[in-house]
Design a protein around this motif. Sequence first.
Motif, PDB file in Angstrom:
ATOM      1  N   ALA A   1       0.749  -1.221   0.135  1.00  0.00           N
ATOM      2  CA  ALA A   1      -0.083  -0.100  -0.067  1.00  0.00           C
ATOM      3  C   ALA A   1       0.932   1.155  -0.014  1.00  0.00           C
ATOM      4  N   VAL A   2       0.612   1.860  -0.953  1.00  0.00           N
ATOM      5  CA  VAL A   2       1.266   3.480  -0.849  1.00  0.00           C
ATOM      6  C   VAL A   2       0.203   4.801  -0.938  1.00  0.00           C
ATOM      7  N   GLY A   3       0.598   5.551  -0.054  1.00  0.00           N
ATOM      8  CA  GLY A   3      -0.405   6.673   0.150  1.00  0.00           C
ATOM      9  C   GLY A   3      -0.223   7.733  -0.973  1.00  0.00           C
ATOM     10  N   ASP A   4      -1.082   8.713  -0.669  1.00  0.00           N
ATOM     11  CA  ASP A   4      -1.142   9.839  -1.554  1.00  0.00           C
ATOM     12  C   ASP A   4       0.144  10.671  -1.920  1.00  0.00           C
ATOM     13  N   ASN A   5       0.487  10.926  -3.038  1.00  0.00           N
ATOM     14  CA  ASN A   5       1.461  12.103  -3.244  1.00  0.00           C
ATOM     15  C   ASN A   5       2.893  11.336  -2.907  1.00  0.00           C
ATOM     16  N   SER A   6       3.116  10.222  -2.768  1.00  0.00           N
ATOM     17  CA  SER A   6       4.358   9.613  -2.464  1.00  0.00           C
ATOM     18  C   SER A   6       5.115   9.170  -3.541  1.00  0.00           C
TER      19      SER A   6
END
Length: 163
Positions: free
Chosen positions: A79-84
Amino acid sequence: MRNVERYPVEGPNALWQVYRTVSRLKAVRNFVFIQAARYCPSLPVKNWIYRRVLGMQVGRHAAFALMVMVDVFFPEKIAVGDNSIIGYNTTILTHEYLIREYRLGPVRIGANVMIGANTTILPGVTIGDGAVVAAGSVVHKDVPPGAFVGGNPIQDIHRRQEN
């Protein structure tokens, strides 16, 4: 300590037994799509592959640079968050096949995280929101939100003060 589940094996080392844990068809399909995404110049297309084909959780405006290698066998645990940003040639693993066991663990990368080029992220780690991981690092443990870490193994370089 990393958040991994351990599965003991008997007989030859765990990698020889990989297709007892993941189907050959899934491994081949994932490999083909991961290779396409690694070379794809379009960030929206990459993210579509990661979300729709590989089952990853990818936040809005997350950016995977050229040659990023996500886990072939269990990409759905990423899982990768927003704006990374995930830097060039970074490897994200959710599995480890060892001699007498294999381990599986999710990788959680928060929002507004910067991962430098040529970083390796091991299974079962969480990288908190706003963290920065220096290029060439091996992330073997959780990274707190706002931390700046680097090295092999990672060490704290600097932590931003909260206002």
